[in-house]
Design an enzyme around this catalytic site. Structure first.
Site, PDB file in Angstrom:
ATOM      1  N   GLU A 186       0.690  -1.455  -0.081  1.00  0.00           N
ATOM      2  CA  GLU A 186       0.180  -0.437  -0.160  1.00  0.00           C
ATOM      3  C   GLU A 186       0.952   1.104  -0.247  1.00  0.00           C
ATOM      4  O   GLU A 186       0.864   2.199   0.883  1.00  0.00           O
ATOM      5  CB  GLU A 186      -0.459  -0.062   1.293  1.00  0.00           C
ATOM      6  CG  GLU A 186      -1.946  -1.569   0.967  1.00  0.00           C
ATOM      7  CD  GLU A 186      -3.718  -1.051   1.571  1.00  0.00           C
ATOM      8  OE1 GLU A 186      -3.517  -0.209   1.954  1.00  0.00           O
ATOM      9  OE2 GLU A 186      -4.259  -1.962   1.609  1.00  0.00           O
TER      10      GLU A 186
HETATM   11  C1  LIG Z   1       2.522 -10.079  -0.215  1.00  0.00           C
HETATM   12  C2  LIG Z   1       2.627  -8.917  -0.922  1.00  0.00           C
HETATM   13  C3  LIG Z   1       0.606  -8.553  -1.213  1.00  0.00           C
HETATM   14  C4  LIG Z   1       0.843  -7.279  -1.729  1.00  0.00           C
HETATM   15  N1  LIG Z   1      -0.398  -7.347  -2.764  1.00  0.00           N
HETATM   16  C5  LIG Z   1      -0.902  -6.333  -3.714  1.00  0.00           C
HETATM   17  C6  LIG Z   1      -2.524  -5.977  -4.184  1.00  0.00           C
HETATM   18  O1  LIG Z   1      -3.422  -7.096  -3.979  1.00  0.00           O
HETATM   19  N2  LIG Z   1      -2.124  -5.931  -5.123  1.00  0.00           N
HETATM   20  C7  LIG Z   1      -1.422  -5.461  -5.928  1.00  0.00           C
HETATM   21  O2  LIG Z   1      -1.224  -4.349  -6.618  1.00  0.00           O
HETATM   22  N3  LIG Z   1       0.248  -4.980  -5.299  1.00  0.00           N
HETATM   23  C8  LIG Z   1       0.858  -5.555  -4.516  1.00  0.00           C
HETATM   24  N4  LIG Z   1       1.579  -6.186  -3.595  1.00  0.00           N
HETATM   25  C9  LIG Z   1       3.276  -5.320  -3.966  1.00  0.00           C
HETATM   26  C10 LIG Z   1       3.232  -4.186  -3.185  1.00  0.00           C
HETATM   27  O3  LIG Z   1       2.257  -2.872  -3.324  1.00  0.00           O
HETATM   28  C11 LIG Z   1       4.860  -3.786  -4.239  1.00  0.00           C
HETATM   29  O4  LIG Z   1       5.408  -4.959  -3.279  1.00  0.00           O
HETATM   30  C12 LIG Z   1       4.878  -2.586  -3.302  1.00  0.00           C
HETATM   31  O5  LIG Z   1       4.593  -1.241  -4.131  1.00  0.00           O
HETATM   32  C13 LIG Z   1       6.249  -2.021  -3.614  1.00  0.00           C
HETATM   33  O6  LIG Z   1       6.699  -1.932  -4.516  1.00  0.00           O
HETATM   34  P1  LIG Z   1       8.412  -2.964  -5.102  1.00  0.00           P
HETATM   35  O7  LIG Z   1       8.140  -4.162  -3.944  1.00  0.00           O
HETATM   36  O8  LIG Z   1       8.063  -3.513  -6.784  1.00  0.00           O
HETATM   37  O9  LIG Z   1       9.757  -2.299  -4.945  1.00  0.00           O
HETATM   38  P2  LIG Z   1      10.259  -1.444  -5.672  1.00  0.00           P
HETATM   39  O10 LIG Z   1       9.351  -0.347  -5.943  1.00  0.00           O
HETATM   40  O11 LIG Z   1      11.109  -2.307  -6.802  1.00  0.00           O
HETATM   41  O12 LIG Z   1      11.046  -0.552  -4.096  1.00  0.00           O
HETATM   42  C14 LIG Z   1      12.582  -1.106  -3.361  1.00  0.00           C
HETATM   43  C15 LIG Z   1      13.002  -0.276  -3.302  1.00  0.00           C
HETATM   44  O13 LIG Z   1      13.015   1.015  -3.427  1.00  0.00           O
HETATM   45  C16 LIG Z   1      12.773   1.633  -2.602  1.00  0.00           C
HETATM   46  N5  LIG Z   1      12.058   3.383  -3.633  1.00  0.00           N
HETATM   47  C17 LIG Z   1      11.220   3.064  -4.915  1.00  0.00           C
HETATM   48  N6  LIG Z   1      11.775   3.597  -5.844  1.00  0.00           N
HETATM   49  C18 LIG Z   1      12.284   4.905  -4.059  1.00  0.00           C
HETATM   50  C19 LIG Z   1      12.046   6.423  -4.312  1.00  0.00           C
HETATM   51  N7  LIG Z   1      11.578   6.877  -5.744  1.00  0.00           N
HETATM   52  N8  LIG Z   1      12.462   6.809  -3.583  1.00  0.00           N
HETATM   53  C20 LIG Z   1      12.719   6.091  -2.564  1.00  0.00           C
HETATM   54  N9  LIG Z   1      13.053   5.130  -2.445  1.00  0.00           N
HETATM   55  C21 LIG Z   1      12.541   4.392  -3.166  1.00  0.00           C
HETATM   56  C22 LIG Z   1      11.251   1.383  -1.836  1.00  0.00           C
HETATM   57  O14 LIG Z   1      10.774   2.010  -0.646  1.00  0.00           O
HETATM   58  C23 LIG Z   1      12.134   0.282  -1.399  1.00  0.00           C
HETATM   59  O15 LIG Z   1      12.092  -0.031  -0.314  1.00  0.00           O
HETATM   60  C24 LIG Z   1       1.705  -7.216  -2.308  1.00  0.00           C
HETATM   61  C25 LIG Z   1       3.124  -7.190  -2.462  1.00  0.00           C
HETATM   62  C26 LIG Z   1       3.492  -7.964  -1.303  1.00  0.00           C
HETATM   63  C27 LIG Z   1       4.907  -8.163  -0.689  1.00  0.00           C
END
Ligand SMILES: Cc1cc2nc3c(=O)[nH]c(=O)nc-3n(C[C@H](O)[C@H](O)[C@H](O)COP(=O)(O)OP(=O)(O)OC[C@H]3O[C@@H](n4cnc5c(N)ncnc54)[C@H](O)[C@@H]3O)c2cc1C
Length: 586
Positions: A394
């Site tokens: 979220e």
């Molecule tokens: C168990 C689980 C359930 C989920 N359920 C859903 C769901 O129902 N629907 C859905 O759509 N998604 C879902 N997700 C996805 C979730 O919303 C994403 O994992 C989350 O938005 C982060 O994206 P990412 O994991 O690709 O991390 P990334 O975006 O790749 O980020 C990696 C790291 O870099 C940091 N980062 C990235 N950009 C920046 C920036 N500009 N400035 C500072 N730091 C940054 C992040 O904070 C993080 O620490 C789920 C994920 C999990 C693990």
């Protein structure tokens, strides 16, 4: 600012202002709300104690069908849905309080229920047509069908605007969807999918891609699912990839207006974050109950460990973190109920603060339990695994801090129509002209404000000194924001560490305001017993001192920091692909 409008309390802090009528008196549950809440809490406790085996759910990675059924009987799939569609029609405060009760017991259930209603069918609630609502809401509110929210993709996490799933319009008005979504909660078991896709739009004679939302049904041809993800925690909840291979959806399945899906997705997440913060209160309460019981019963050196100061410190901190999170969550829900429309800064604050307080409580609770805490026989390690997700989904807490800071400097007078784009930091980076506009407006408003307008007068007398300090802090904050903007100009967008400090200061101020407000109400209430008043006052003092300390540290670091050194060191680490040193060499 006009008196008729109800502005965000957190947003106003960026102007150095606190509108007292928006923070005093602290919102309370009406007698009817109390009755409803107690009935639900009692009902859920009975159900959970008789039927719920969270250890088994975690080990087997599955929520049994009788639990899904039991939740349906309790009405928990349609908490905010209007009664005409078979829901409970709960307001924000009741919704949060009841959701928190589920979270006291089981993270998997909470995530499944949250994904279903806080985000899964929220687009239908917010933007669904009367026909769409009539067709789907009764089925979703009863739990006959589950919902999922499909935004994330393999190449698109935090940078949600960069999704690639495409819905192409056909000559007959239908759309064909191709693409894939990743880590979708309730994926595979849900039958109703809110899917965000890129769509083509003609703007000034050119075709540009925007985002639109669609209802996709599980049974549609071309919809398939990946295998169930093997997760660290919330193992009972289903998380899968969802694939769309030439899935044909009728035009009437579009949710909201064409091309407005991104704003809709951001609105949904802004709402969902509130219940996440409330849920964290439930998790913390469970941890404190376990830790207090252990501290009382475990003897070392011939004394219960609750008599040792370093254990006492943890118990006291845990209680104050619960109290302060509750304060901001229910100040937010109360204000939303009173008509505060621009609540996105508040919900981000509740999510960041709640999830981080929960994570601290996990650490402290587990440390009190020590060896027992490390054993699978006890629930601490499961709660630790279940809790970690709250800092990630979220909106990660990093993204939300950037969102809070950049949206805050945008200022309450601008309205929140464009918030969705600002929250997408990487997009804002590509849009410097827009950012310039944001800063210019901010500066214009800021300079016209009189410093010191945040004076608080309605608190209980026990908070006289705290309120003075808080008023001074609010003024210092608005000046620090102004100084930062003058220093960085449009480059504030590229400077995340000042953003982080701004966000933390805003959160700390909001917590302090909410704590003073709630505790003032408790102290003024003749029906609250004295020992509970004393307890609340101590919780408040601990919270205020801790927040004030962090606030001061962030404020100091606005001018005196290691931002450049931090960047250089991080560049080194990336260059050396890790630590890059070995003690045997030098
Ligand atoms: C168990 C689980 C359930 C989920 N359920 C859903 C769901 O129902 N629907 C859905 O759509 N998604 C879902 N997700 C996805 C979730 O919303 C994403 O994992 C989350 O938005 C982060 O994206 P990412 O994991 O690709 O991390 P990334 O975006 O790749 O980020 C990696 C790291 O870099 C940091 N980062 C990235 N950009 C920046 C920036 N500009 N400035 C500072 N730091 C940054 C992040 O904070 C993080 O620490 C789920 C994920 C999990 C693990």
């Amino acid at each position: 600012m006009s008196d008729q409008m109800f502005y965000s309390v957190v947003g106003n802090l960026f102007y150095g202002e606190v509108e007292q009528q928006n923070v005093f008196p602290f919102p309370s549950f009406t007698p009817e709300q109390k009755e409803i809440a107690k009935e639900f809490i009692q009902g859920f406790n009975k159900f959970a104690q008789e039927k719920l085996d969270s250890k088994k759910i975690d080990e087997e990675g599955e929520i049994p069908s009788e639990i899904y059924q039991g939740l349906a009987e309790l009405g928990l799939y349609g908490m905010a849905v209007p009664e005409e569609f078979g829901g409970l029609n709960l307001d924000y405060s009741l919704y949060c309080r009841i959701f928190a009760q589920v979270c006291e017991y089981d993270g998997s259930l909470a995530v499944m229920l949250g994904a279903h209603q806080a985000i899964g069918y929220k687009a239908l609630m917010l933007e669904g047509s009367p026909e769409q609502k009539k067709k789907w809401l009764p089925l979703l509110a009863s739990g006959e069908k589950l919902a999922s929210f499909c935004l994330t993709e393999p190449g698109s996490g935090s940078d949600a605007y960069s999704i690639k799933t495409k819905a192409t319009k056909n000559a007959d008005g239908t759309y064909t969807i191709n693409g894939q979504k990743l880590w979708i909660t309730n994926g595979g078991i849900a039958e109703f999918y809110t899917v965000f896709c890129k769509t083509d739009h003609e703007v000034d004679g050119k075709i540009v891609e925007k985002i639109s939302a669609f209802i996709v049904e599980k049974g549609m041809e071309g919809v398939s699912f990946g295998k169930k993800e093997d997760k660290m925690g919330i193992r009972g909840s289903e998380t899968r990839a969802v694939y769309f291979d030439k899935v044909k959806v009728p035009a009437e399945n579009m949710l909201g207006e064409p091309g407005k899906g991104f704003k809709l997705a951001m609105n949904i997440l802004n709402n969902g974050r509130l219940s996440l913060g409330a849920g964290c209160v439930g998790g913390m309460k469970t941890l404190l109950k376990l830790a207090a019981g252990h501290a009382k019963n475990r003897k070392q050196f011939d004394r219960p460990i609750s008599e040792f100061a370093m254990v006492q410190e943890k118990l006291a901190k845990m209680a104050s973190l619960i109290y302060s999170t509750e304060c901001i969550v229910y100040m937010t829900t109360g204000n939303m109920g009173k008509g505060m429309e621009d609540f996105y800064l508040e919900t981000a604050a509740c999510k960041i603060y709640g999830s981080e307080c929960l994570w601290s409580c996990v650490d402290m609770g587990l440390q009190i339990a020590a060896g027992n805490g490390y054993m699978k026989e006890y629930p601490y390690e499961r709660i630790m695994r279940d809790s970690r997700i709250n800092l990630i989904f979220e909106g990660t807490n990093e993204i939300l801090r950037a969102f809070l800071a950049l949206s805050g400097v945008k200022g309450p007078s601008e309205g929140l129509a464009e918030l969705g784009k600002i929250s997408n930091v990487s997009k804002a980076l590509h849009d410097p002209i827009k950012s310039l506009g944001v800063l210019t407006n901010f500066a214009k408003n800021r300079f016209s404000k009189i410093i010191g307008s945040a004076r608080l007068t309605e608190q209980h007398e026990a908070f006289g000194e705290y309120a003075k300090k808080l008023s001074a802090n609010v003024s210092s904050f608005s000046l620090a924001v102004e100084d930062t903007l003058l220093k960085y100009g449009t480059k504030i967008i590229d400077n995340e560490l000042p953003q982080k400090r701004i966000a933390d200061m805003a959160i700390d101020l909001y917590v302090m305001i909410a704590v003073i407000s709630r505790t003032s109400k408790v102290l003024n209430d003749k029906d609250v017993p004295k020992d509970k008043k004393d307890y609340c006052l101590r919780l408040a003092k601990m919270s205020l001192k801790d927040r004030n300390r962090r606030f001061k540290k962030s404020l100091r670091q606005m001018g005196n920091n290691q931002d450049l050194l931090t960047k250089q060191l991080s560049d080194d680490v990336v260059k050396f692909e890790g630590y890059g040193l070995d003690i045997i060499d030098f």
